[in-house]
Design a protein around this motif. Structure first.
Motif, PDB file in Angstrom:
ATOM      1  N   ILE A  69      -5.978   3.942  -2.063  1.00  0.00           N
ATOM      2  CA  ILE A  69      -4.882   3.478  -3.159  1.00  0.00           C
ATOM      3  C   ILE A  69      -5.403   1.991  -3.729  1.00  0.00           C
ATOM      4  O   ILE A  69      -5.021   1.829  -4.989  1.00  0.00           O
TER       5      ILE A  69
ATOM      6  N   HIS B  20      -4.384   4.498   2.834  1.00  0.00           N
ATOM      7  CA  HIS B  20      -3.947   3.208   2.370  1.00  0.00           C
ATOM      8  C   HIS B  20      -4.982   2.478   1.842  1.00  0.00           C
ATOM      9  O   HIS B  20      -4.713   1.694   0.748  1.00  0.00           O
TER      10      HIS B  20
ATOM     11  N   GLU C  71       2.137   7.147  -6.472  1.00  0.00           N
ATOM     12  CA  GLU C  71       1.047   8.065  -6.709  1.00  0.00           C
ATOM     13  C   GLU C  71       1.645   9.199  -6.735  1.00  0.00           C
ATOM     14  O   GLU C  71       1.368  10.324  -7.468  1.00  0.00           O
TER      15      GLU C  71
ATOM     16  N   VAL D 258      -7.311  10.183  -4.473  1.00  0.00           N
ATOM     17  CA  VAL D 258      -6.386  11.099  -4.017  1.00  0.00           C
ATOM     18  C   VAL D 258      -6.844  12.521  -3.746  1.00  0.00           C
ATOM     19  O   VAL D 258      -6.567  13.263  -2.832  1.00  0.00           O
TER      20      VAL D 258
ATOM     21  N   ALA E 154       2.640   1.866  -3.336  1.00  0.00           N
ATOM     22  CA  ALA E 154       1.620   2.421  -4.068  1.00  0.00           C
ATOM     23  C   ALA E 154       1.362   3.826  -3.995  1.00  0.00           C
ATOM     24  O   ALA E 154       1.255   4.557  -4.936  1.00  0.00           O
ATOM     25  N   ILE E 155       1.251   4.328  -2.834  1.00  0.00           N
ATOM     26  CA  ILE E 155       1.006   5.609  -2.405  1.00  0.00           C
ATOM     27  C   ILE E 155       2.188   6.565  -3.023  1.00  0.00           C
ATOM     28  O   ILE E 155       2.087   7.459  -3.404  1.00  0.00           O
TER      29      ILE E 155
ATOM     30  N   ASP F 254       0.742  -1.002   0.026  1.00  0.00           N
ATOM     31  CA  ASP F 254       0.105   0.217   0.062  1.00  0.00           C
ATOM     32  C   ASP F 254       0.894   1.326   0.111  1.00  0.00           C
ATOM     33  O   ASP F 254       0.690   2.312  -0.785  1.00  0.00           O
TER      34      ASP F 254
ATOM     35  N   TRP G   9      -2.533  12.592 -10.577  1.00  0.00           N
ATOM     36  CA  TRP G   9      -3.319  11.843  -9.246  1.00  0.00           C
ATOM     37  C   TRP G   9      -4.520  11.350  -9.489  1.00  0.00           C
ATOM     38  O   TRP G   9      -5.667  12.018 -10.301  1.00  0.00           O
TER      39      TRP G   9
END
Length: 220
Positions: A138, A135, A42, A54, A38-39, A35, A50
């Motif tokens: 995402i 989290h 991004e 987000v 992945a954030i 997670d 984005w």
């Protein structure tokens, strides 16, 4: 009715049930290293790139926009308070969208559902879009053109958020929602996967509630 017919009836009921949507409460699901990575990916993108979750999370975390759009007190759905202010003040900063209907179509394309009656009427929710838990955001996926949202058992069969634990309803949580430092400090084992310098340059997310269990909440 003999046992064979009873088993057939139960199988038919389970089959019908699977065709409908039942809300799952993800608020007890903690973040993992995937997670956070992945954030990070991004946030490495330009803000224009984005994804909706987000951007929407950032909008809802900004108290300057609370007269246009805001979380409901329980933090499990959000509501548009002033369509004109949303169009003039908020959307131009985050989206290349010219009208309100285009924004709603985008929201629907990301799997949000509108509550049409009750205390939370006209608010929108997604089981993985919860206040203070980026989290989960995402993990959300945009629906493909061929995809259709499973229907509710009935139009009145929305989740009862008032019976679920509220999520981050204080101002300090909102202010720190985009703090990477807070997120990493609470989840030290996860922060080890990201370079320390990253936290000083990306101030986006807050510490979500961390608990390993998660259950299914069937609507009333």
């Amino acid at each position: 009715m003999n046992k064979f017919k009873m088993d057939q009836c139960k199988a038919a009921q389970n089959s019908n049930r699977s065709e409908f949507y039942f809300y799952q409460d993800w608020s007890n699901v903690p973040p993992n290293s995937s997670d956070v990575q992945a954030i990070k990916r991004e946030l490495d993108l330009h803000p224009d790139a984005w994804k909706l979750p987000v951007k929407l999370n950032k909008i809802l975390a900004n108290p300057d926009y609370s007269n246009a759009i805001e979380w409901l007190p329980h933090g499990r759905s959000w509501r548009i308070k002033d369509k004109k202010k949303l169009l003039n003040k908020v959307l131009p900063r985050y989206f290349q969208i010219a009208n309100f209907n285009s924004f709603i179509r985008l929201v629907n394309a990301w799997g949000f559902r509108r509550i049409k009656c009750g205390h939370d009427s006209d608010s929108y929710y997604h089981e993985q879009f919860l206040r203070g838990m980026p989290h989960l955001h995402i993990r959300m996926k945009r629906l493909l053109s061929k995809d259709k949202k499973a229907p509710l058992v009935s139009k009145d069969n929305n989740p009862n958020f008032c019976k679920m634990p509220p999520l981050h309803d204080d101002q300090e949580s909102a202010k720190s929602l985009w703090s990477w430092h807070s997120f990493a400090a609470t989840h030290q084992s996860i922060s080890d996967h990201i370079e320390p310098s990253y936290f000083s340059t990306h101030r986006k997310f807050n510490d979500p509630a961390a608990s390993p269990s998660f259950h299914t909440a069937v609507p009333d």
